[in-house]
Scaffold this active site. Structure first.
Site, PDB file in Angstrom:
ATOM      1  N   LYS A  22      -8.905 -44.327 -80.937  1.00 58.41           N
ATOM      2  CA  LYS A  22     -10.303 -43.859 -80.887  1.00 58.41           C
ATOM      3  C   LYS A  22     -11.140 -44.612 -81.915  1.00 58.41           C
ATOM      4  CE  LYS A  22     -11.522 -39.987 -83.279  1.00 58.41           C
ATOM      5  NZ  LYS A  22     -12.664 -40.139 -84.187  1.00 58.41           N
ATOM      6  N   ASN A  23     -10.629 -44.682 -83.133  1.00 62.61           N
ATOM      7  CA  ASN A  23     -11.450 -45.252 -84.210  1.00 62.61           C
ATOM      8  C   ASN A  23     -11.620 -46.762 -84.080  1.00 62.61           C
ATOM      9  OD1 ASN A  23     -11.789 -42.730 -85.197  1.00 62.61           O
ATOM     10  ND2 ASN A  23     -10.478 -42.973 -86.994  1.00 62.61           N
ATOM     11  N   ARG A  93     -21.022 -38.785 -85.810  1.00 62.91           N
ATOM     12  CA  ARG A  93     -21.563 -39.595 -86.905  1.00 62.91           C
ATOM     13  C   ARG A  93     -21.432 -41.086 -86.635  1.00 62.91           C
ATOM     14  NH1 ARG A  93     -22.145 -37.676 -91.527  1.00 62.91           N
ATOM     15  NH2 ARG A  93     -21.640 -39.744 -92.304  1.00 62.91           N
ATOM     16  N   CYS A 117     -20.702 -32.798 -92.419  1.00 63.88           N
ATOM     17  CA  CYS A 117     -19.838 -32.090 -91.474  1.00 63.88           C
ATOM     18  C   CYS A 117     -18.851 -31.268 -92.280  1.00 63.88           C
ATOM     19  CB  CYS A 117     -19.156 -33.056 -90.518  1.00 63.88           C
ATOM     20  SG  CYS A 117     -17.937 -34.064 -91.316  1.00 63.88           S
ATOM     21  N   ARG A 122     -20.782 -36.767 -96.491  1.00 64.97           N
ATOM     22  CA  ARG A 122     -20.702 -38.013 -95.741  1.00 64.97           C
ATOM     23  C   ARG A 122     -22.038 -38.767 -95.652  1.00 64.97           C
ATOM     24  NH1 ARG A 122     -16.636 -37.112 -90.774  1.00 64.97           N
ATOM     25  NH2 ARG A 122     -16.353 -39.328 -91.049  1.00 64.97           N
ATOM     26  N   ASP A 304      -6.567 -39.036 -92.552  1.00 60.66           N
ATOM     27  CA  ASP A 304      -6.512 -38.365 -91.248  1.00 60.66           C
ATOM     28  C   ASP A 304      -5.137 -37.742 -90.970  1.00 60.66           C
ATOM     29  OD1 ASP A 304      -9.129 -38.938 -90.754  1.00 60.66           O
ATOM     30  OD2 ASP A 304      -8.754 -40.641 -89.442  1.00 60.66           O
ATOM     31  N   ARG A 396     -11.713 -34.000 -79.612  1.00 65.87           N
ATOM     32  CA  ARG A 396     -12.485 -35.176 -80.042  1.00 65.87           C
ATOM     33  C   ARG A 396     -11.579 -36.382 -80.268  1.00 65.87           C
ATOM     34  NH1 ARG A 396     -17.304 -33.949 -84.071  1.00 65.87           N
ATOM     35  NH2 ARG A 396     -17.578 -36.114 -83.518  1.00 65.87           N
TER      36      ARG A 396
HETATM   37  C1  UD1 Z   1     -13.576 -43.358 -90.703  1.00 70.64           C
HETATM   38  C2  UD1 Z   1     -12.781 -42.695 -89.603  1.00 70.64           C
HETATM   39  C3  UD1 Z   1     -12.217 -41.369 -90.075  1.00 70.64           C
HETATM   40  C4  UD1 Z   1     -11.420 -41.558 -91.364  1.00 70.64           C
HETATM   41  C5  UD1 Z   1     -12.238 -42.313 -92.396  1.00 70.64           C
HETATM   42  C6  UD1 Z   1     -11.447 -42.660 -93.646  1.00 70.64           C
HETATM   43  C7  UD1 Z   1     -13.940 -43.450 -87.613  1.00 70.64           C
HETATM   44  C8  UD1 Z   1     -14.815 -43.103 -86.469  1.00 70.64           C
HETATM   45  N1  UD1 Z   1     -13.666 -42.461 -88.475  1.00 70.64           N
HETATM   46  O1  UD1 Z   1     -14.676 -42.499 -91.001  1.00 70.64           O
HETATM   47  O2  UD1 Z   1     -11.365 -40.860 -89.069  1.00 70.64           O
HETATM   48  O3  UD1 Z   1     -11.078 -40.293 -91.897  1.00 70.64           O
HETATM   49  O4  UD1 Z   1     -12.731 -43.543 -91.835  1.00 70.64           O
HETATM   50  O5  UD1 Z   1     -10.303 -43.370 -93.317  1.00 70.64           O
HETATM   51  O6  UD1 Z   1     -13.449 -44.556 -87.735  1.00 70.64           O
HETATM   52  N2  UD1 Z   1     -19.052 -42.624 -97.951  1.00 70.64           N
HETATM   53  C9  UD1 Z   1     -20.160 -42.640 -98.755  1.00 70.64           C
HETATM   54  N3  UD1 Z   1     -21.238 -43.399 -98.377  1.00 70.64           N
HETATM   55  C10 UD1 Z   1     -21.227 -44.146 -97.228  1.00 70.64           C
HETATM   56  C11 UD1 Z   1     -20.076 -44.134 -96.411  1.00 70.64           C
HETATM   57  C12 UD1 Z   1     -18.993 -43.355 -96.789  1.00 70.64           C
HETATM   58  O7  UD1 Z   1     -20.201 -41.971 -99.794  1.00 70.64           O
HETATM   59  O8  UD1 Z   1     -22.229 -44.830 -96.945  1.00 70.64           O
HETATM   60  C13 UD1 Z   1     -17.887 -41.765 -98.322  1.00 70.64           C
HETATM   61  C14 UD1 Z   1     -17.652 -40.659 -97.278  1.00 70.64           C
HETATM   62  O9  UD1 Z   1     -18.472 -39.551 -97.525  1.00 70.64           O
HETATM   63  C15 UD1 Z   1     -16.188 -40.382 -97.468  1.00 70.64           C
HETATM   64  C16 UD1 Z   1     -15.603 -41.743 -97.843  1.00 70.64           C
HETATM   65  O10 UD1 Z   1     -16.701 -42.547 -98.274  1.00 70.64           O
HETATM   66  O11 UD1 Z   1     -15.989 -39.487 -98.527  1.00 70.64           O
HETATM   67  C17 UD1 Z   1     -14.899 -42.460 -96.680  1.00 70.64           C
HETATM   68  O12 UD1 Z   1     -15.823 -42.665 -95.638  1.00 70.64           O
HETATM   69  P1  UD1 Z   1     -15.688 -43.864 -94.596  1.00 70.64           P
HETATM   70  O13 UD1 Z   1     -14.568 -44.765 -95.004  1.00 70.64           O
HETATM   71  O14 UD1 Z   1     -17.030 -44.441 -94.376  1.00 70.64           O
HETATM   72  O15 UD1 Z   1     -15.230 -43.074 -93.304  1.00 70.64           O
HETATM   73  P2  UD1 Z   1     -15.893 -43.053 -91.862  1.00 70.64           P
HETATM   74  O16 UD1 Z   1     -16.220 -44.431 -91.432  1.00 70.64           O
HETATM   75  O17 UD1 Z   1     -16.959 -42.020 -91.817  1.00 70.64           O
END
Ligand code: UD1
Length: 417
Positions: A22-23, A93, A117, A122, A304, A396
């Site tokens: 999915k990701n 998101r 969420c 996030r 995850d 999901r």
């Molecule tokens: C992706 C995955 C999710 C997984 C996560 C971490 C997808 C669709 N989802 O989520 O399943 O759990 O990676 O491996 O691929 N953060 C900030 N600012 C930002 C972006 C992120 O503070 O601009 C923080 C987030 O709040 C979180 C952490 O960084 O605490 C990790 O987020 P991120 O690596 O961006 O995860 P996602 O891409 O949202």
């Protein structure tokens, strides 16, 4: 709202083919916004709610999506819009990834700021800082962020290796003629897959999967064909389910090296794990040894799989710690596991888990995708009947999980209400 009814205590045994990731599929589908030509994406888990939402996002922007089994063809339908609808972004998101390709191609994009969420606030500050480093200006209006001014290639250093921010900036850089360098980039296998797709479209991406990614973009990218990698999180969840239920499982079409952090820990806990030519074999007898974990960006232990790991450790022969370092609030499953007899106490980012010989079935509620999967893992091992509510969270990210588990001998059914 669907529920799962699970009668636990049955040993799981059998072979399953792992679905497409999915990701990995999400950003690859969104990358089709970079071209006017048709793209064929194979091995897409097309039944997943998040993937269906991604189709709707693409359609709202102007693409047409044709689905045949796990093959997805994305073609131009109307002139592309440079706005993503709030109705869809608030439900998923990852829709915010449309910002990169649309901004780079058209010099202007308007996307709703995704709200928080269950697992954390996030923010998207790392994405936005990256766009600014490439020359974007940002303004806010009515809950949306507007990015404008043409981007130019450049060098970005992320303050944290965010998966989403790395993908968003790769997507933008692919459409910018010249060289963009992303430092402290996320190294997840899904990033490598996106890099391969962008390269197939005519950009040149090197280093995807390492912390420095170089993207040589092009003004005109072309259509491409690509098969998505296997879902390492689905694979890991199924392995933990089979381990908790003291069974054995052969997973096909999975890349064992993507699961090393998990399989290393599973071996420490007493599972037999064998890497095979086209997959992984796992078998487990009895209760696990207690093994502590701390989540971390790849190649660390995946956040995850933290919740399903905790569910298994609830049955350990002793105490261990589970630390969550990636998200600030990813322990909502702990209280539900306690309802099943698990002994988990929380202190900040750490959960102390004291194993018990047996969990007992109970009515519980999934609060988010992976927390829901953890409850299923616990329920499969528990004595008696568990009712898992709010299965839509699980839908999901896991395709018809109940059918896959039934193949392994689990007593699980979905009840519509
Ligand atoms: C992706 C995955 C999710 C997984 C996560 C971490 C997808 C669709 N989802 O989520 O399943 O759990 O990676 O491996 O691929 N953060 C900030 N600012 C930002 C972006 C992120 O503070 O601009 C923080 C987030 O709040 C979180 C952490 O960084 O605490 C990790 O987020 P991120 O690596 O961006 O995860 P996602 O891409 O949202």
């Amino acid at each position: 709202m669907d529920r799962f009814i699970i009668d636990g205590g049955k040993s799981l045994r059998g072979t399953l083919r792992v679905s497409g990731s999915k990701n990995a599929a999400l950003p690859i589908l969104i990358a089709t916004l970079l071209t006017d030509e048709p793209c064929l994406i194979e091995n897409v888990p097309t039944r997943l709610r998040d993937i269906r939402l991604t189709f709707r996002v693409l359609e709202a922007i102007g693409k047409r999506v044709e689905v045949s089994g796990t093959n997805v063809t994305v073609v131009d339908d109307k002139p592309l819009k440079t706005r993503a609808p709030y109705e869809l972004v608030k439900q998923m998101r990852a829709s915010v990834l449309v910002a990169g390709p649309l901004l780079a191609r058209f010099g202007w994009v308007r996307v709703p700021i995704p709200g928080g969420c269950a697992i954390g606030v996030r923010p998207i500050d790392i994405h936005l800082k990256g766009f600014e480093d490439l020359g974007a200006r940002r303004t806010f209006e009515a809950g949306d962020i507007i990015l404008d001014s043409p981007l130019r290639p450049g060098t970005i250093r992320f303050k944290f290796p965010s998966v989403g921010a790395t993908e968003n900036l790769m997507l933008a850089a692919a459409a910018l003629p010249g060289m963009t360098i992303l430092r402290n980039a996320a190294r997840e296998p899904e990033i490598g897959d996106l890099g391969r797709f962008l390269t197939a479209m005519g950009a040149r991406v090197t280093g995807a999967g390492t912390s420095t990614i170089t993207v040589r973009g092009a003004r005109h990218l072309h259509g491409a064909r690509h098969a998505v990698i296997a879902d390492r999180i689905e694979a890991g969840t199924l392995m933990l389910a089979a381990a908790a239920a003291q069974g054995s499982l052969r997973l096909l079409a999975v890349e064992p090296k993507h699961l090393k952090a998990l399989t290393g820990k599973m071996r420490c806990a007493g599972a037999v794990v064998r890497e095979e030519k086209d997959g992984i074999f796992m078998s487990m007898k009895g209760r696990p040894r207690p093994v502590s974990i701390a989540t971390a960006p790849y190649p660390g232990f995946p956040t995850d799989l933290q919740a399903p790991w905790m569910a298994w450790m609830c049955l350990a022969r002793g105490r261990c710690r589970v630390q969550e370092t990636v998200f600030e609030n990813r322990f909502l499953h702990a209280a539900e596991l306690s309802r099943m007899g698990g002994r988990v106490s929380l202190s900040g980012k750490t959960a102390a888990v004291e194993g018990v010989p047996q969990l007992c079935g109970a009515p519980v509620m999934a609060s988010d995708l992976r927390a829901g999967a953890a409850l299923v893992v616990a329920a499969l091992a528990a004595r008696g009947r568990t009712m898992v509510q709010r299965v839509y969270h699980i839908d999901r990210g896991y395709e018809r999980l109940e059918i896959r588990l039934r193949v392994l001998g689990a007593k699980i059914r979905r009840v519509h209400r």
